[in-house]
Design a protein around this motif. Structure first.
Motif, PDB file in Angstrom:
ATOM      1  N   VAL A 153      -1.116  -0.897   0.332  1.00 43.94           N
ATOM      2  CA  VAL A 153      -0.385  -0.505   1.549  1.00 43.94           C
ATOM      3  C   VAL A 153       0.249  -1.744   2.161  1.00 43.94           C
ATOM      4  O   VAL A 153      -0.436  -2.742   2.425  1.00 43.94           O
ATOM      5  N   THR A 154       1.547  -1.658   2.358  1.00 43.19           N
ATOM      6  CA  THR A 154       2.288  -2.766   2.952  1.00 43.19           C
ATOM      7  C   THR A 154       3.139  -2.237   4.095  1.00 43.19           C
ATOM      8  O   THR A 154       3.330  -1.037   4.243  1.00 43.19           O
ATOM      9  N   VAL A 155       3.665  -3.176   4.865  1.00 42.13           N
ATOM     10  CA  VAL A 155       4.569  -2.844   5.974  1.00 42.13           C
ATOM     11  C   VAL A 155       5.848  -3.646   5.757  1.00 42.13           C
ATOM     12  O   VAL A 155       5.789  -4.843   5.457  1.00 42.13           O
ATOM     13  N   VAL A 156       6.975  -2.971   5.895  1.00 40.73           N
ATOM     14  CA  VAL A 156       8.262  -3.664   5.765  1.00 40.73           C
ATOM     15  C   VAL A 156       9.025  -3.511   7.069  1.00 40.73           C
ATOM     16  O   VAL A 156       9.249  -2.396   7.546  1.00 40.73           O
ATOM     17  N   CYS A 157       9.395  -4.645   7.658  1.00 36.71           N
ATOM     18  CA  CYS A 157      10.185  -4.632   8.898  1.00 36.71           C
ATOM     19  C   CYS A 157      11.022  -5.902   8.928  1.00 36.71           C
ATOM     20  O   CYS A 157      10.508  -6.994   8.649  1.00 36.71           O
ATOM     21  N   ALA A 158      12.294  -5.748   9.243  1.00 32.57           N
ATOM     22  CA  ALA A 158      13.217  -6.883   9.382  1.00 32.57           C
ATOM     23  C   ALA A 158      13.217  -7.779   8.140  1.00 32.57           C
ATOM     24  O   ALA A 158      13.239  -9.006   8.247  1.00 32.57           O
ATOM     25  N   GLY A 159      13.167  -7.173   6.972  1.00 32.06           N
ATOM     26  CA  GLY A 159      13.260  -7.923   5.716  1.00 32.06           C
ATOM     27  C   GLY A 159      11.984  -8.633   5.309  1.00 32.06           C
ATOM     28  O   GLY A 159      11.976  -9.360   4.320  1.00 32.06           O
ATOM     29  N   VAL A 160      10.894  -8.421   6.043  1.00 33.24           N
ATOM     30  CA  VAL A 160       9.630  -9.096   5.735  1.00 33.24           C
ATOM     31  C   VAL A 160       8.618  -8.062   5.235  1.00 33.24           C
ATOM     32  O   VAL A 160       8.509  -6.962   5.790  1.00 33.24           O
ATOM     33  N   ILE A 161       7.893  -8.444   4.177  1.00 33.82           N
ATOM     34  CA  ILE A 161       6.838  -7.561   3.634  1.00 33.82           C
ATOM     35  C   ILE A 161       5.492  -8.120   4.100  1.00 33.82           C
ATOM     36  O   ILE A 161       5.180  -9.291   3.861  1.00 33.82           O
ATOM     37  N   HIS A 162       4.724  -7.272   4.775  1.00 34.08           N
ATOM     38  CA  HIS A 162       3.408  -7.687   5.287  1.00 34.08           C
ATOM     39  C   HIS A 162       2.317  -6.891   4.574  1.00 34.08           C
ATOM     40  O   HIS A 162       2.509  -5.726   4.217  1.00 34.08           O
ATOM     41  N   CYS A 163       1.147  -7.508   4.471  1.00 27.56           N
ATOM     42  CA  CYS A 163      -0.027  -6.839   3.918  1.00 27.56           C
ATOM     43  C   CYS A 163      -0.705  -6.063   5.063  1.00 27.56           C
ATOM     44  O   CYS A 163      -0.759  -6.549   6.200  1.00 27.56           O
ATOM     45  N   ALA A 164      -1.224  -4.865   4.765  1.00 30.07           N
ATOM     46  CA  ALA A 164      -1.849  -4.043   5.815  1.00 30.07           C
ATOM     47  C   ALA A 164      -2.959  -4.799   6.545  1.00 30.07           C
ATOM     48  O   ALA A 164      -3.162  -4.624   7.747  1.00 30.07           O
ATOM     49  N   GLU A 165      -3.671  -5.648   5.826  1.00 30.32           N
ATOM     50  CA  GLU A 165      -4.818  -6.328   6.430  1.00 30.32           C
ATOM     51  C   GLU A 165      -4.385  -7.342   7.502  1.00 30.32           C
ATOM     52  O   GLU A 165      -5.082  -7.545   8.496  1.00 30.32           O
TER      53      GLU A 165
END
Ligand code: SIN
Length: 316
Positions: free
Chosen positions: A150-162
């Motif tokens: 599970v990841t989050v994508v916002c404003a061109g950045v990929i973040h890890c759920a943790e």
């Protein structure tokens, strides 16, 4: 005919919000447009390898996120992940509780396929809305061979759920992964990865998840968050214990430190069978354990994510 799919699940949020004028980025109502409308507005490439399939799971302002929506969402994500022709899932979500939903899905499902949450800080009716680009970027991540978790994508950045947290009230780039840093970036549809995709062997070992229980909001335990601050005392904890709370996460100061009166109340709660977890209200860093700690720390989780983990743990 494309036979592999990216499934886009709509849950509401500002990304589906509308205002009365294009200049209004604040006085809008979240969760107004259906997921089909949002998907239809995306640019289509004839040679795209995957068909986009959309499904409306909920239509909420994510400040109002609740157990029944989480239960339905988990069931739909689990359903689609189980379809062999599904490459990955994108979920449109409000920014306000996005990190909680992301962590909930990661802990619960630990998916081997990509599940990508995305969002917007401006409504769909804005002069320059950010939602469509975020959705395009999220589809690029969900389509990426080898992507997982599970990841989050916002404003061109990929973040890890943790690691991801909403850190800004207004900026389009409203999320941060703190000390850990982002997983990577989406640049014109291409991924530039900085870290490995999330994977948790612990959840993988747990086997298939039964989402039926989660759909029943009454089956969820009650876990509340209390905060340490100047002048903290015992009364909030005592009231919650008297009210039948099952778990408490305390957002401590600094390295999870607690006012002596609050700490005493939490230890008494723990002795009565209430599960207590000690986190920190600091945005970065984690609670480092010390010899003789009487309250377990949150293993690096923020207070809201420690609450999600505790809820799932209490539900078995
Ligand atoms: C929401 O969280 O649903 C509203 C705020 C947002 O999406 O930015």
């Amino acid at each position: 005919m494309k036979n592999r799919k990216i499934v886009i699940l709509g849950t509401g949020g500002t990304i589906a919000g509308t205002a009365s004028g294009v200049g209004d980025n604040l006085g809008y109502t979240a969760a107004q447009l259906g997921i089909e409308q949002l998907v239809d507005a995306l640019p289509r490439q004839g040679n795209a390898p995957f068909a986009l399939v959309s499904e409306q799971v909920a239509q909420v302002d994510s400040k109002d996120m609740d157990f029944s929506v989480w239960g339905q969402l988990a069931a739909r994500v689990a359903h689609w992940l189980g379809q062999p022709d599904v490459q990955g899932i994108v979920i449109t979500h409000g920014t306000d509780t996005l990190e909680e939903t992301a962590w909930f899905l990661q802990v619960l499902l630990n998916p081997e396929k990509p599940v990508v949450l995305t969002c917007a800080m401006r409504p769909a009716t804005a002069l320059v809305p950010d939602g469509p680009q975020n959705m395009v970027d999220a589809v690029a991540v969900a389509s990426h061979v080898g992507a997982r978790g599970v990841t989050v994508v916002c404003a061109g950045v990929i973040h890890c759920a943790e690691d991801v947290q909403k850190v800004h009230t207004y900026r389009l780039d409203a999320f941060s992964s703190g000390d850990a840093g982002p997983l990577g970036y989406v640049e014109e549809g291409r991924l530039r990865m900085l870290r490995n995709w999330p994977f948790s062997g612990e959840q993988a070992a747990r086997g298939p998840v039964n989402t039926v229980k989660l759909a029943d909001a009454a089956a969820w335990s009650r876990v509340e968050i209390v905060m340490n601050h100047a002048g903290s005392g015992a009364s909030v904890v005592e009231a919650l214990v008297a009210d039948g709370v099952n778990g408490l996460v305390v957002a401590g100061t600094g390295n999870g430190t607690l006012h002596h009166a609050l700490e005493k109340a939490l230890l008494e709660a723990q002795a009565k069978g209430v599960r207590v977890v000690r986190s920190t209200r600091c945005l970065n860093g984690r609670v480092l354990p010390r010899a003789g700690d009487l309250l377990p720390d949150s293993q690096g989780l923020s207070p809201v994510k420690a609450r999600v983990s505790l809820l799932l743990s209490l539900m078995g």
